[in-house]
Scaffold this active site. Structure first.
Site, short mmCIF file in Angstrom:
data_model
loop_
_atom_site.label_atom_id
_atom_site.label_comp_id
_atom_site.label_asym_id
_atom_site.label_seq_id
_atom_site.Cartn_x
_atom_site.Cartn_y
_atom_site.Cartn_z
N LYS A 165 -3.18 -9.12 -9.11
CA LYS A 165 -4.46 -8.34 -9.28
C LYS A 165 -4.17 -6.75 -9.08
O LYS A 165 -4.84 -5.84 -9.84
CB LYS A 165 -5.63 -8.81 -8.45
CG LYS A 165 -5.65 -8.32 -6.93
CD LYS A 165 -7.05 -8.76 -6.13
CE LYS A 165 -7.00 -8.34 -4.87
NZ LYS A 165 -8.01 -8.92 -4.22
N ASP A 223 0.67 -1.35 -0.08
CA ASP A 223 0.16 0.05 -0.01
C ASP A 223 0.77 1.29 -0.15
O ASP A 223 1.91 1.37 0.90
CB ASP A 223 -0.97 0.06 1.32
CG ASP A 223 -1.86 1.04 1.10
OD1 ASP A 223 -1.68 2.18 0.64
OD2 ASP A 223 -3.12 0.91 1.74
N LYS A 251 -1.34 9.89 0.73
CA LYS A 251 -1.77 11.09 1.26
C LYS A 251 -0.39 11.38 2.31
O LYS A 251 0.09 10.56 3.07
CB LYS A 251 -2.87 11.05 1.93
CG LYS A 251 -4.18 10.92 1.18
CD LYS A 251 -5.19 11.07 2.02
CE LYS A 251 -6.72 10.89 1.28
NZ LYS A 251 -7.85 10.97 2.03
#
Length: 110
Positions: free
Chosen positions: A87, A15, A19
């Protein structure tokens, strides 16, 4: 995980926490990379991949801070591992993202 116990560590598409206020949550940080060095055997390999270019650049910057890492060309993987299409990679490719593989090996020179 015991010291010097792993031949390789694979971290594919972590991930990116894009931000600014969340970047402290990123997995790839200098402290985490030092833990990877601890558990890797001599000449062990770290293979990271990202489809988000700013995070790939960040991962590379963090890795450059670790003197024990030597960068390996992605077509010369020390473990002869070909990364499967995930994916997350497929999703990034559909969005037009460039996929970056970063492969490092613990140097014997240190």
């Amino acid at each position: 995980i015991n010291d010097d116990s792993l031949l390789g560590v694979l971290i594919w598409f972590p991930d990116p926490w894009p931000k600014k206020r969340h970047q402290k949550r990123r997995l790839i940080q200098k402290e985490f990379l030092l833990e990877i060095i601890r558990v890797l055997q001599s000449r062990g390999t770290l293979h990271m991949a990202s489809d988000w270019e700013p995070y790939a650049e960040y991962m590379e910057d963090q890795s450059k801070q670790i003197a024990q890492f030597s960068k390996v060309e992605s077509n010369r993987h020390p473990l002869n591992i070909k990364r499967p299409l995930t994916k997350f990679e497929q999703k990034g490719l559909r969005k037009g993202h460039k996929v970056t593989d970063l492969i490092y090996q613990i140097s014997d020179d240190i």
